[in-house]
Design a protein around this motif. Structure first.
Motif, PDB file in Angstrom:
ATOM      1  N   ALA A  87       0.834  -1.208   0.000  1.00  0.00           N
ATOM      2  CA  ALA A  87       0.000   0.000   0.000  1.00  0.00           C
ATOM      3  C   ALA A  87       0.867   1.256   0.000  1.00  0.00           C
ATOM      4  N   GLU A  88       1.952   1.256   0.772  1.00  0.00           N
ATOM      5  CA  GLU A  88       2.837   2.415   0.810  1.00  0.00           C
ATOM      6  C   GLU A  88       3.566   2.596  -0.512  1.00  0.00           C
ATOM      7  N   ARG A 105       1.153   4.204  -2.869  1.00  0.00           N
ATOM      8  CA  ARG A 105       0.967   5.625  -2.561  1.00  0.00           C
ATOM      9  C   ARG A 105       2.139   6.461  -3.071  1.00  0.00           C
ATOM     10  N   ARG A 106       3.352   5.982  -2.861  1.00  0.00           N
ATOM     11  CA  ARG A 106       4.541   6.744  -3.234  1.00  0.00           C
ATOM     12  C   ARG A 106       4.747   6.822  -4.742  1.00  0.00           C
ATOM     13  N   GLY A 128       2.637   5.591  -7.299  1.00  0.00           N
ATOM     14  CA  GLY A 128       1.498   5.767  -8.178  1.00  0.00           C
ATOM     15  C   GLY A 128       1.138   4.561  -9.015  1.00  0.00           C
ATOM     16  N   ARG A 144       8.140   9.930 -10.492  1.00  0.00           N
ATOM     17  CA  ARG A 144       7.022  10.630  -9.849  1.00  0.00           C
ATOM     18  C   ARG A 144       7.307  12.123  -9.767  1.00  0.00           C
TER      19      ARG A 144
END
Length: 452
Positions: A122-123, A126-127, A129, A272
């Motif tokens: 999940a992390e 999030r980081r 994308g 990112r």
């Protein structure tokens, strides 16, 4: 290209002789341990490339913490190599050390998901994308696995890389451009297959060459660092990646970005930070704070294609994954590193110091009128023996001078400063201090002054 313009080569050679003698005097215990190790270690070291340093014999490390380490003779060093990014966030960061200490009493590997697996994925989503993730023990493995998945998902066999690229020890990438022709790298040992049958190679920043290769319609994916780092740093020219991504999509090819080194650019890596949209992304060395592990992620669309390829294949071994991939020990380390070490504040500290380091190097080079350049990407800085930044792998290779590099590296090492042995790369970490940068700059200027 004359990489020695402005230098007195006789003075350089005399300096090297003096520094080698000094190293021998400073390190009697390392000398003894090296002689002892040579009795049973092939090449005298655990891995043959540990002989690639500029030293007369290997330096033995006793302990490492934060931005520092101590050798077997008790000499202290400030580390600007940081395991060539493997320890980019410092040696033994406390949250990671605590996490693996806890995990050491709870088991190492089970071939089953641990409680850390979901939060880590999940992390990562999030980081970076990308919504779906898998794990490996190194970026080399992760890149191998990604190439297998993407070849299966696309039905295409070829991969395209850039001349002078770095992607670990993946066989497919050891193809160079020699006189404009793709050639299997001479240094690659034991390779019996003709790599050029399934690997295309073009120069970085060359859009016409990229399009010509993609136009054939047989390239499964482009595997790339967003900034080339291993042949000396090569930055993308303005607008290059925007145009390159459009071409890659136009010809039905997928883009894999390897952020193993460029994770120095920010919490979500270079891609990112610069609004790139890769189909897959790989991060290796630093993601677990120095514990062997790597990750790779896919877009929603690519994840569905990969799942379809697996479910449509006959039962049996896919050739993807190892039994120690995603082991409990590595997952615990990754979770702690992602949540508590790889923070925005840590990156801001590193960016500030790296900028000071880069500017200081430029000032020294300018004062001594040397035709060298300095490049910085986030926490990563490099000086190169060229008047302007190289535009591709061929130019970067031409700016390399092994003898000159080794002279500078050894001089710095004897003054308690370690930089990457393969080129002139320097990293800062959250534990690096302003005075460490000042120490490096003073020693670098002293070195340069004795070579001109």
């Amino acid at each position: 290209m004359n990489t020695r313009t402005g230098l007195n080569w006789q003075r350089v050679q005399a300096l090297v002789a003096a520094e080698r003698a000094s190293y021998i005097v400073r390190n009697p215990q390392s000398a003894r341990l090296a002689e002892q190790a040579a009795q049973h270690l092939l090449f005298g070291v655990p891995m043959h490339w540990m002989n690639d340093w500029s030293t007369p014999f290997p330096l033995t490390v006793r302990e490492a913490s934060g931005a520092r380490f101590r050798d077997a003779d008790g000499n202290a060093y400030v580390d600007f190599c940081l395991g060539d990014t493997g320890a980019m966030f410092g040696h033994a960061p406390q949250p990671v050390a605590q996490a693996i200490a806890r995990q050491s009493a709870r088991g190492y590997t089970s071939m089953l998901p641990s409680e850390d697996a979901g939060p880590v994925a999940a992390e990562l989503a999030r980081r970076f994308g990308l919504p779906y993730w898998q794990f490996a023990l190194s970026a080399s493995d992760a890149n191998r696995f990604v190439l297998r998945w993407l070849r299966a998902a696309t039905g295409r066999s070829k991969v395209l890389v850039f001349n002078g690229c770095y992607h670990g020890t993946v066989d497919d990438v050891f193809v160079d451009l020699i006189g404009g022709m793709p050639m299997q790298r001479d240094s690659l040992l034991g390779q019996v297959h003709k790599l050029t049958d399934h690997t295309a190679v073009v120069e970085f920043n060359d859009l016409p060459a990229l399009e010509a290769a993609l136009r054939q319609g047989d390239i499964a994916c482009v595997l790339a660092e967003p900034v080339m780092t291993n042949v000396g740093m090569v930055l993308p020219q303005l607008g290059y990646w925007e145009a390159a991504q459009q071409l890659i999509r136009q010809y039905g090819t997928l883009l894999v970005i390897d952020e193993t080194h460029t994770i120095s650019s920010g919490v979500g890596g270079y891609a990112r930070a610069h609004a790139m949209q890769p189909d897959a992304l790989v991060v290796g060395k630093p993601i677990g704070g120095g514990i062997p592990c790597a990750v790779y992620g896919f877009t929603e669309e690519l994840a569905r294609r990969v799942e379809h390829a697996k479910r449509s294949a006959p039962a049996g071994h896919s050739g993807v994954g190892t039994t120690l991939s995603a082991n409990m020990f590595a997952m615990a380390a990754m979770r702690a590193n992602l949540e508590e070490v790889m923070t925005e504040s840590a990156y801001q500290h590193m960016f500030t110091l790296a900028a000071q380091l880069a500017e200081g190097l430029r000032d020294i080079i300018a004062r001594h009128e040397l035709p060298w350049c300095v490049t910085q990407i986030g926490a990563r800085t490099e000086f190169q023996f060229a008047a302007s930044a190289p535009r591709n792998g061929t130019e970067a290779q031409a700016a390399m001078d092994c003898e000159l590099e080794r002279a500078i590296h050894l001089y710095l090492l004897n003054r308690g400063l370690l930089i990457t042995p393969f080129h002139n790369m320097l990293l800062v970490c959250p534990a690096t201090k302003v005075e460490d940068v000042q120490h490096m700059l003073a020693a670098f200027e002293s070195c340069v002054a004795q070579m001109i």
